[in-house]
Scaffold this motif. Sequence first.
Motif, PDB file in Angstrom:
ATOM      1  N   ALA A   4     -33.108 -78.180  -3.564  1.00 31.58           N
ATOM      2  CA  ALA A   4     -33.449 -78.661  -2.481  1.00 31.58           C
ATOM      3  C   ALA A   4     -34.185 -77.693  -1.383  1.00 31.58           C
ATOM      4  N   GLN A   5     -33.948 -76.334  -1.642  1.00 30.37           N
ATOM      5  CA  GLN A   5     -34.397 -75.357  -0.718  1.00 30.37           C
ATOM      6  C   GLN A   5     -35.821 -75.356  -1.392  1.00 30.37           C
ATOM      7  N   SER A   6     -36.085 -75.350  -2.378  1.00 31.65           N
ATOM      8  CA  SER A   6     -37.455 -75.151  -3.055  1.00 31.65           C
ATOM      9  C   SER A   6     -38.302 -76.292  -2.399  1.00 31.65           C
ATOM     10  N   ASN A   7     -37.825 -77.437  -2.416  1.00 31.92           N
ATOM     11  CA  ASN A   7     -38.296 -78.547  -2.276  1.00 31.92           C
ATOM     12  C   ASN A   7     -39.085 -78.776  -0.775  1.00 31.92           C
ATOM     13  N   VAL A   8     -38.542 -78.050   0.139  1.00 32.29           N
ATOM     14  CA  VAL A   8     -38.907 -77.993   1.830  1.00 32.29           C
ATOM     15  C   VAL A   8     -40.139 -76.909   1.673  1.00 32.29           C
ATOM     16  N   VAL A   9     -41.239 -77.406   2.024  1.00 30.84           N
ATOM     17  CA  VAL A   9     -42.510 -76.821   2.169  1.00 30.84           C
ATOM     18  C   VAL A   9     -42.715 -76.082   3.792  1.00 30.84           C
ATOM     19  N   ALA A  10     -42.241 -77.004   4.594  1.00 29.57           N
ATOM     20  CA  ALA A  10     -42.271 -76.613   6.108  1.00 29.57           C
ATOM     21  C   ALA A  10     -41.431 -77.481   7.109  1.00 29.57           C
ATOM     22  N   ILE A  69     -40.375 -82.820   8.125  1.00 31.82           N
ATOM     23  CA  ILE A  69     -39.973 -81.809   7.154  1.00 31.82           C
ATOM     24  C   ILE A  69     -40.996 -82.350   6.137  1.00 31.82           C
ATOM     25  N   ILE A  70     -41.746 -81.375   5.757  1.00 33.97           N
ATOM     26  CA  ILE A  70     -42.819 -81.504   4.624  1.00 33.97           C
ATOM     27  C   ILE A  70     -42.154 -80.840   3.226  1.00 33.97           C
ATOM     28  N   VAL A  71     -42.315 -81.898   2.440  1.00 32.71           N
ATOM     29  CA  VAL A  71     -41.639 -81.474   0.899  1.00 32.71           C
ATOM     30  C   VAL A  71     -42.486 -81.720   0.000  1.00 32.71           C
ATOM     31  N   ARG A  72     -42.280 -81.158  -1.358  1.00 35.94           N
ATOM     32  CA  ARG A  72     -43.292 -81.327  -2.518  1.00 35.94           C
ATOM     33  C   ARG A  72     -42.742 -82.766  -2.986  1.00 35.94           C
ATOM     34  N   ASP A  73     -41.578 -82.982  -2.969  1.00 33.69           N
ATOM     35  CA  ASP A  73     -41.098 -84.458  -3.866  1.00 33.69           C
ATOM     36  C   ASP A  73     -40.268 -85.210  -2.881  1.00 33.69           C
ATOM     37  N   VAL A  74     -40.814 -86.260  -2.430  1.00 35.10           N
ATOM     38  CA  VAL A  74     -40.063 -87.176  -1.564  1.00 35.10           C
ATOM     39  C   VAL A  74     -38.973 -87.893  -2.238  1.00 35.10           C
ATOM     40  N   HIS A 118     -50.810 -81.506  -0.803  1.00 32.78           N
ATOM     41  CA  HIS A 118     -51.438 -80.058  -0.859  1.00 32.78           C
ATOM     42  C   HIS A 118     -50.190 -79.231  -1.285  1.00 32.78           C
ATOM     43  N   ALA A 119     -49.122 -79.545  -1.205  1.00 35.18           N
ATOM     44  CA  ALA A 119     -48.137 -78.548  -1.590  1.00 35.18           C
ATOM     45  C   ALA A 119     -47.379 -78.853  -2.939  1.00 35.18           C
ATOM     46  N   SER A 120     -48.022 -80.000  -3.467  1.00 37.11           N
ATOM     47  CA  SER A 120     -47.477 -80.308  -4.955  1.00 37.11           C
ATOM     48  C   SER A 120     -47.457 -79.371  -5.926  1.00 37.11           C
ATOM     49  N   GLY A 121     -46.534 -79.514  -6.796  1.00 35.78           N
ATOM     50  CA  GLY A 121     -46.767 -78.429  -7.942  1.00 35.78           C
ATOM     51  C   GLY A 121     -45.745 -77.305  -7.916  1.00 35.78           C
TER      52      GLY A 121
END
Length: 121
Positions: A4-10, A69-74, A118-121
């Motif tokens: 979960a922590q790594s999923n949050v971008v900003a 919250i900006i995430v990599r994976d909704v 833009h933050a995927s991957g």
Amino acid sequence: MDEAQSNVVAVLARVPVSSIEAALPLYKRLAGSDEVRAFAFGGVRLAWVGPFLLLASADGAVPFRSATIIVRDVQLVVSLVQAGGGVLLDGPMPGPNGQRLIARHADGNVFEYIEDVHASG
């Protein structure tokens, strides 16, 4: 928990303003950036500058959320919120910046989650 922590971008502070144009100079200086993503969604005009999300509407009403919250994976957020006793209020669905959803956590706080392409991957 690490997942979960790594999923949050900003995390964006949601800032209701009466005029985006009048407010932008200050928030650009605070963010140290001239880059602005301006868009409209659901009758609200928005401007994303650094860690700030400015919101303005013709009637002055903007939807309350604790934060955006900006995430990599909704989809990961969906799983975690539901497993934690929360509920999805809206979405997931396409939005102006990627997949989005509104969720109420079990503690009652409401958050908007946006999957930033833009933050995927």
